[in-house]
Write a protein that holds these residues in place. Structure first.
Motif, mmCIF file in Angstrom:
data_model
loop_
_atom_site.group_PDB
_atom_site.id
_atom_site.type_symbol
_atom_site.label_atom_id
_atom_site.label_comp_id
_atom_site.label_asym_id
_atom_site.label_seq_id
_atom_site.Cartn_x
_atom_site.Cartn_y
_atom_site.Cartn_z
ATOM 1 N N ARG A 1 0.190 4.503 8.486
ATOM 2 C CA ARG A 1 1.266 3.629 7.743
ATOM 3 C C ARG A 1 2.402 3.234 8.672
ATOM 4 O O ARG A 1 2.989 2.250 8.423
ATOM 5 N N ARG B 1 -0.982 -4.748 -0.928
ATOM 6 C CA ARG B 1 0.474 -4.757 -0.671
ATOM 7 C C ARG B 1 1.027 -5.918 -1.668
ATOM 8 O O ARG B 1 0.472 -6.954 -1.775
ATOM 9 N N THR C 1 1.768 -0.128 9.941
ATOM 10 C CA THR C 1 1.138 -1.044 9.189
ATOM 11 C C THR C 1 1.369 -2.501 9.407
ATOM 12 O O THR C 1 0.667 -3.270 9.500
ATOM 13 N N LEU D 1 -3.548 -0.777 1.455
ATOM 14 C CA LEU D 1 -2.897 0.366 2.008
ATOM 15 C C LEU D 1 -3.845 1.435 1.729
ATOM 16 O O LEU D 1 -4.308 1.849 0.786
#
Length: 282
Positions: free
Chosen positions: A231, A96, A234, A47
């Protein structure tokens, strides 16, 4: 000219193959663009923080960058633990699904080694301001030394001040007005900076003012490089614009082929219905 070319190679990012933009200094002494580094980590399952935010620098630490940040209270341990367990940690390099922050391994594209960035990932790197200034000065030197002349002036030629993508030519102010007279269709052409290589005008991202390069199938919209590493996209299915264009073109071609093949049948049915209507009226 050879020395300038050699210098230009040193100012090119090993990921995007373009001149550095907001370069970050890696522990292995190599550099990489901020956006490119975020994209590389994203491809490896990490991330990443928002690439549009300014990276850190020696003159801008988290405590001095903003007075509001300096007064921000540290989260309590129990709240921080709940955030990490729920999968919404604040570390830009956390993988993640992991419960606790882990060391971020960055594959350096220059030396082909996995570089340890620590738990904070890109947040632990510093912005290479010296390299950024060198790139900016090099750009200015290239622009000054490579003066573009008007392609329509009679000798002696004047230096070009405007370009036209539709006309694929560079003009001085007087020639631009002459070849784009008011009240004609050419008057709608938007002037661009003068150049010797005119690229086709592409679609621009309304949010980041960058040229769109990918298509998000989940959102059904075109995205640029900055949109791609955010994000919000994502877990979305993102494909290059060319691939999305070819897939849509094949789908439309099949639909048109089916419609054209059924055209004779439809026309015959329409003629039969018209005959039936006449017979019914009689």
């Amino acid at each position: 000219q050879t020395s300038m070319k050699n210098m230009e190679r040193e100012l090119v990012c090993p990921v995007c193959k373009e001149m550095y933009k907001q370069p970050l200094a890696l522990p292995c002494t190599h550099n990489v663009c901020h956006v490119c580094a975020s994209e590389v980590l994203l491809q490896h399952g990490y991330l990443c923080c928002d690439p549009t935010s300014e990276p850190s620098s020696p003159a801008a630490t988290p405590a001095t960058r903003s007075p509001r940040l300096g007064r921000r209270a540290i989260p309590k341990p129990d709240r921080l633990d709940r955030l990490l367990k729920s999968g919404f940690g604040t570390y830009p390099g956390r993988k993640r699904g992991t419960v606790h922050p882990q060391t971020v391994s960055f594959p350096c594209p220059a030396c082909q080694r996995d570089v340890d960035l620590g738990e904070r990932g890109l947040g632990s790197l510093f912005r290479n301001l010296t390299l950024e200034r060198v790139v900016e000065r090099y750009r200015q030197t290239i622009n000054i030394s490579a003066a573009i002349m008007c392609q329509f002036c009679k000798p002696p030629q004047l230096e070009a001040t405007k370009g036209c993508t539709e006309c694929k030519s560079s003009f001085c102010n007087e020639c631009f007005k002459l070849y784009h007279p008011w009240g004609t269709q050419k008057a709608q052409h938007e002037p661009t900076p003068p150049t010797l290589t005119f690229r086709p005008k592409g679609l621009m991202c309304p949010e980041h003012k960058e040229e769109v390069t990918h298509y998000c199938k989940t959102c059904q919209r075109l995205v640029c490089q900055l949109c791609r590493v955010r994000r919000t996209h994502t877990s979305h299915k993102i494909t290059p614009v060319l691939s999305a264009y070819q897939a849509l073109r094949e789908k439309l071609t099949k639909s048109l082929t089916y419609i054209l093949s059924s055209q004779d049948t439809v026309q015959t049915q329409i003629a039969e219905l018209e005959e039936t209507v006449k017979h019914t009226e009689v």
